[in-house]
Write a protein that holds these residues in place. Structure first.
Motif, mmCIF file in Angstrom:
data_model
loop_
_atom_site.group_PDB
_atom_site.id
_atom_site.type_symbol
_atom_site.label_atom_id
_atom_site.label_comp_id
_atom_site.label_asym_id
_atom_site.label_seq_id
_atom_site.Cartn_x
_atom_site.Cartn_y
_atom_site.Cartn_z
ATOM 1 N N GLY A 16 4.310 10.175 -3.712
ATOM 2 C CA GLY A 16 2.749 9.665 -4.042
ATOM 3 C C GLY A 16 2.547 8.596 -3.040
ATOM 4 N N SER A 17 1.787 7.455 -3.366
ATOM 5 C CA SER A 17 1.378 6.541 -2.579
ATOM 6 C C SER A 17 1.937 5.395 -2.779
ATOM 7 C CB SER A 17 -0.249 6.637 -2.736
ATOM 8 O OG SER A 17 -0.849 7.575 -2.567
ATOM 9 N N LYS A 18 2.613 4.755 -1.688
ATOM 10 C CA LYS A 18 3.294 3.490 -2.100
ATOM 11 C C LYS A 18 2.433 2.284 -1.448
ATOM 12 C CE LYS A 18 7.459 0.725 -0.565
ATOM 13 N NZ LYS A 18 8.672 0.797 0.348
ATOM 14 N N VAL A 19 2.187 1.336 -2.132
ATOM 15 C CA VAL A 19 1.097 0.545 -1.937
ATOM 16 C C VAL A 19 1.878 -0.950 -1.642
ATOM 17 C CG1 VAL A 19 -0.775 -0.750 -2.312
ATOM 18 C CG2 VAL A 19 -0.823 1.438 -3.057
ATOM 19 N N SER A 20 1.789 -1.440 -0.441
ATOM 20 C CA SER A 20 2.292 -2.775 -0.043
ATOM 21 C C SER A 20 1.234 -3.578 0.572
ATOM 22 C CB SER A 20 3.582 -2.564 0.923
ATOM 23 O OG SER A 20 4.521 -1.674 0.601
ATOM 24 N N VAL A 21 1.408 -4.904 0.109
ATOM 25 C CA VAL A 21 0.201 -5.920 0.553
ATOM 26 C C VAL A 21 1.192 -6.998 1.009
ATOM 27 C CG1 VAL A 21 -1.671 -7.254 -0.105
ATOM 28 C CG2 VAL A 21 -1.503 -4.983 -1.179
ATOM 29 N N ARG A 22 0.929 -7.530 2.138
ATOM 30 C CA ARG A 22 1.452 -8.565 2.974
ATOM 31 C C ARG A 22 3.184 -8.333 2.776
ATOM 32 N NH1 ARG A 22 -2.895 -11.168 0.035
ATOM 33 N NH2 ARG A 22 -1.796 -11.291 -1.807
ATOM 34 N N GLY A 23 3.688 -7.302 3.074
ATOM 35 C CA GLY A 23 5.042 -6.947 3.156
ATOM 36 C C GLY A 23 5.440 -6.951 1.778
ATOM 37 N N ARG A 24 5.028 -7.069 0.726
ATOM 38 C CA ARG A 24 5.267 -6.913 -0.563
ATOM 39 C C ARG A 24 4.970 -5.542 -1.144
ATOM 40 N NH1 ARG A 24 2.835 -9.909 -5.595
ATOM 41 N NH2 ARG A 24 4.219 -8.774 -7.335
ATOM 42 N N ALA A 25 6.083 -4.822 -1.639
ATOM 43 C CA ALA A 25 5.730 -3.441 -2.385
ATOM 44 C C ALA A 25 5.000 -3.707 -3.741
ATOM 45 C CB ALA A 25 6.960 -2.643 -2.678
ATOM 46 N N MET A 26 3.780 -3.183 -3.865
ATOM 47 C CA MET A 26 3.085 -3.464 -5.190
ATOM 48 C C MET A 26 3.265 -2.330 -6.272
ATOM 49 S SD MET A 26 1.935 -6.317 -4.519
ATOM 50 C CE MET A 26 0.918 -6.314 -5.782
ATOM 51 N N GLY A 27 3.800 -1.038 -5.821
ATOM 52 C CA GLY A 27 4.124 0.192 -6.596
ATOM 53 C C GLY A 27 3.717 1.356 -5.962
ATOM 54 N N VAL A 28 3.877 2.565 -6.719
ATOM 55 C CA VAL A 28 3.951 3.955 -6.090
ATOM 56 C C VAL A 28 3.077 4.527 -7.057
ATOM 57 C CG1 VAL A 28 4.999 5.887 -5.401
ATOM 58 C CG2 VAL A 28 6.069 3.887 -4.825
ATOM 59 N N ILE A 29 1.895 4.964 -6.804
ATOM 60 C CA ILE A 29 1.065 5.935 -7.558
ATOM 61 C C ILE A 29 1.396 7.212 -7.235
ATOM 62 C CG2 ILE A 29 -1.312 6.387 -7.897
ATOM 63 C CD1 ILE A 29 -2.149 3.630 -7.024
ATOM 64 N N GLU A 30 1.964 7.886 -8.122
ATOM 65 C CA GLU A 30 2.828 9.084 -8.183
ATOM 66 C C GLU A 30 1.841 10.298 -7.857
ATOM 67 O OE1 GLU A 30 5.198 9.819 -11.628
ATOM 68 O OE2 GLU A 30 6.354 8.289 -11.081
#
Length: 191
Positions: free
Chosen positions: A147-161
């Motif tokens: 899926g889509s791994k979302v990171s903001v400011r170098g911090r992983a926020m989660g993966v939307i499958e």
């Protein structure tokens, strides 16, 4: 002869770093390649997202194999990355709404309904980050079969499958109704 050869080698070594330097887009250094968990990704293209007269972010598209064909990039089963480097401060709710508008412009009502739980996950991520500031980087890694791994400011926020959602998300910039035709051209290396 030796002196000429040494001068040539020295000259090549001096110019070599210049060949692999980052591309500059609106004051942002965009690397030619990035390391991802899935391997090295290469810059396909980059451009600036403008809203009215304001520059909002520099978008950079990274792929395993460069392509100027949006349909091929969207349909690829290879890792891809969309990187957004903010050029101004933006409330996360506004940024999420812009992404939602892009999804709505490129998906049918049926597709949106099917992806509603995934869109809700995206909204939750942006609600958690609250805002982004000039210089912040948002990374959307499209990982096949995950899926889509979302990171903001170098911090992983989660993966939307899901690959379907990953392609839908990328359609915001490369779909039939992109957020900007100029940005789409830039991301495809045509700008």
């Amino acid at each position: 002869m030796k002196k000429t050869l040494l001068c040539s080698i020295f000259s090549a070594l001096v110019w070599l770093p210049l060949a692999v330097q980052a591309v500059e887009v609106s004051g942002v250094n965009v690397p030619e390649k990035v390391a991802a968990a899935e391997g090295t990704l290469h810059l396909n293209g980059a451009g600036v997202r403008k809203k009215m007269m304001f520059e909002v972010y520099v978008a950079s598209l990274y792929v395993t194999q460069k392509s100027a064909d949006a349909v091929a990039v969207l349909g690829s089963n290879a890792p891809r990355r969309m990187q957004l480097t903010m050029l101004r401060n933006v409330e996360a709710a506004s940024l999420y709404q812009a992404l939602l508008d892009g999804l709505q412009a490129n998906l049918s009502a049926g597709q949106l309904k099917e992806l509603a739980p995934k869109v809700a996950e995206l909204e939750k991520i942006f609600a958690e980050i609250k805002s982004v500031s000039k210089g912040d980087v948002i990374v959307l890694d499209f990982i096949p079969s995950q899926g889509s791994k979302v990171s903001v400011r170098g911090r992983a926020m989660g993966v939307i499958e899901g690959d379907v959602f990953a392609n839908a998300l990328l359609s915001i910039w490369l779909g039939r109704v992109p957020v900007s035709e100029d940005l789409k051209k830039g991301l495809l290396g045509k700008g």
